[in-house]
Design a protein around this motif. Sequence first.
Motif, PDB file in Angstrom:
ATOM      1  N   MET A  10      21.337  30.648  13.103  1.00  0.00           N
ATOM      2  CA  MET A  10      22.647  30.454  12.483  1.00  0.00           C
ATOM      3  C   MET A  10      22.585  29.239  11.569  1.00  0.00           C
ATOM      4  O   MET A  10      21.993  28.224  11.928  1.00  0.00           O
ATOM      5  CB  MET A  10      23.705  30.231  13.576  1.00  0.00           C
ATOM      6  N   GLY A  11      23.214  29.336  10.415  1.00  0.00           N
ATOM      7  CA  GLY A  11      23.336  28.208   9.511  1.00  0.00           C
ATOM      8  C   GLY A  11      24.781  27.767   9.441  1.00  0.00           C
ATOM      9  O   GLY A  11      25.683  28.610   9.401  1.00  0.00           O
ATOM     10  N   LEU A  12      25.010  26.454   9.443  1.00  0.00           N
ATOM     11  CA  LEU A  12      26.365  25.916   9.394  1.00  0.00           C
ATOM     12  C   LEU A  12      26.487  24.883   8.278  1.00  0.00           C
ATOM     13  O   LEU A  12      25.609  24.039   8.098  1.00  0.00           O
ATOM     14  CB  LEU A  12      26.732  25.242  10.721  1.00  0.00           C
ATOM     15  N   ASP A  13      27.597  24.966   7.563  1.00  0.00           N
ATOM     16  CA  ASP A  13      27.979  23.950   6.582  1.00  0.00           C
ATOM     17  C   ASP A  13      29.254  23.319   7.115  1.00  0.00           C
ATOM     18  O   ASP A  13      30.348  23.875   6.973  1.00  0.00           O
ATOM     19  CB  ASP A  13      28.200  24.582   5.206  1.00  0.00           C
ATOM     20  N   TYR A  14      29.118  22.151   7.761  1.00  0.00           N
ATOM     21  CA  TYR A  14      30.235  21.492   8.427  1.00  0.00           C
ATOM     22  C   TYR A  14      31.019  20.637   7.441  1.00  0.00           C
ATOM     23  O   TYR A  14      30.454  19.812   6.735  1.00  0.00           O
ATOM     24  CB  TYR A  14      29.712  20.623   9.576  1.00  0.00           C
ATOM     25  N   GLY A  15      32.338  20.858   7.400  1.00  0.00           N
ATOM     26  CA  GLY A  15      33.197  20.076   6.528  1.00  0.00           C
ATOM     27  C   GLY A  15      34.404  19.547   7.270  1.00  0.00           C
ATOM     28  O   GLY A  15      34.592  19.823   8.460  1.00  0.00           O
ATOM     29  N   ASP A  16      35.235  18.790   6.584  1.00  0.00           N
ATOM     30  CA  ASP A  16      36.410  18.177   7.193  1.00  0.00           C
ATOM     31  C   ASP A  16      37.368  19.192   7.806  1.00  0.00           C
ATOM     32  O   ASP A  16      37.919  18.961   8.871  1.00  0.00           O
ATOM     33  CB  ASP A  16      37.170  17.329   6.176  1.00  0.00           C
ATOM     34  N   LYS A  17      37.587  20.307   7.119  1.00  0.00           N
ATOM     35  CA  LYS A  17      38.541  21.302   7.612  1.00  0.00           C
ATOM     36  C   LYS A  17      37.964  22.705   7.722  1.00  0.00           C
ATOM     37  O   LYS A  17      38.656  23.634   8.113  1.00  0.00           O
ATOM     38  CB  LYS A  17      39.776  21.335   6.724  1.00  0.00           C
ATOM     39  N   THR A  18      36.709  22.868   7.368  1.00  0.00           N
ATOM     40  CA  THR A  18      36.079  24.182   7.449  1.00  0.00           C
ATOM     41  C   THR A  18      34.643  24.062   7.949  1.00  0.00           C
ATOM     42  O   THR A  18      34.026  22.998   7.847  1.00  0.00           O
ATOM     43  CB  THR A  18      36.036  24.885   6.077  1.00  0.00           C
ATOM     44  N   VAL A  19      34.140  25.181   8.467  1.00  0.00           N
ATOM     45  CA  VAL A  19      32.721  25.306   8.788  1.00  0.00           C
ATOM     46  C   VAL A  19      32.272  26.650   8.229  1.00  0.00           C
ATOM     47  O   VAL A  19      32.755  27.700   8.654  1.00  0.00           O
ATOM     48  CB  VAL A  19      32.441  25.254  10.307  1.00  0.00           C
ATOM     49  N   GLY A  20      31.377  26.591   7.249  1.00  0.00           N
ATOM     50  CA  GLY A  20      30.794  27.812   6.723  1.00  0.00           C
ATOM     51  C   GLY A  20      29.708  28.281   7.676  1.00  0.00           C
ATOM     52  O   GLY A  20      28.963  27.473   8.225  1.00  0.00           O
ATOM     53  N   VAL A  21      29.641  29.604   7.883  1.00  0.00           N
ATOM     54  CA  VAL A  21      28.686  30.168   8.833  1.00  0.00           C
ATOM     55  C   VAL A  21      27.845  31.236   8.143  1.00  0.00           C
ATOM     56  O   VAL A  21      28.368  32.091   7.422  1.00  0.00           O
ATOM     57  CB  VAL A  21      29.407  30.805  10.045  1.00  0.00           C
ATOM     58  N   ALA A  22      26.538  31.179   8.390  1.00  0.00           N
ATOM     59  CA  ALA A  22      25.607  32.196   7.911  1.00  0.00           C
ATOM     60  C   ALA A  22      24.683  32.575   9.061  1.00  0.00           C
ATOM     61  O   ALA A  22      24.489  31.794   9.998  1.00  0.00           O
ATOM     62  CB  ALA A  22      24.789  31.660   6.733  1.00  0.00           C
ATOM     63  N   ILE A  23      24.119  33.778   8.982  1.00  0.00           N
ATOM     64  CA  ILE A  23      23.223  34.285  10.016  1.00  0.00           C
ATOM     65  C   ILE A  23      21.974  34.843   9.338  1.00  0.00           C
ATOM     66  O   ILE A  23      22.065  35.499   8.302  1.00  0.00           O
ATOM     67  CB  ILE A  23      23.904  35.412  10.843  1.00  0.00           C
ATOM     68  N   ILE A  60      35.142  29.249   9.041  1.00  0.00           N
ATOM     69  CA  ILE A  60      36.063  28.900  10.116  1.00  0.00           C
ATOM     70  C   ILE A  60      36.942  27.764   9.599  1.00  0.00           C
ATOM     71  O   ILE A  60      36.418  26.741   9.161  1.00  0.00           O
ATOM     72  CB  ILE A  60      35.302  28.457  11.381  1.00  0.00           C
ATOM     73  N   GLU A  61      38.252  27.957   9.641  1.00  0.00           N
ATOM     74  CA  GLU A  61      39.173  26.938   9.145  1.00  0.00           C
ATOM     75  C   GLU A  61      39.950  26.316  10.289  1.00  0.00           C
ATOM     76  O   GLU A  61      40.177  26.950  11.308  1.00  0.00           O
ATOM     77  CB  GLU A  61      40.136  27.562   8.138  1.00  0.00           C
TER      78      GLU A  61
END
Length: 141
Positions: free
Chosen positions: A4-17, A31-32
């Motif tokens: 799984m790949g995650l891009d963690y941000g202040d109000k969101t997390v982008g997810v990739a597989i 994810i918001e």
Amino acid sequence: MRVMGLDYGDKTVGVAISDELLVTAQPIETIERERANKLRKTYQRIEALISEYNVEKIVIGRPLNMNGTEGERVETTRAFADELSRRTGLEIIEVDERLTTVEANRILEETGVANSARKEYIDKMAAAIILQSYLDLQTNG
């Protein structure tokens, strides 16, 4: 096995597989949350995706400053990753994420996604770029 790949941000997390062969990364979702410090539902959603996709490892973007130094965002991201590792028991690998959002914007522009619609895709696309860079390093050394 998938990663799984995650891009963690202040109000969101982008997810990739990744695919099962660990060759390609696909953006899955963003994810918001309403506030930066409200993470319970974010962790729960990531845990559900881990189970759904049979994830055995997580790659998360490390938001270094452009000069390569670590700042406050790295500390926040690392705290998130540490808690996620504790909750899931999975190995979490940090990958330099500098310019991934710029690259994601470029890809979305080239594929004809309107500026007004990019917000919906940008974080999960950045997560896919982070994950793909990790996958490429594993196959190409």
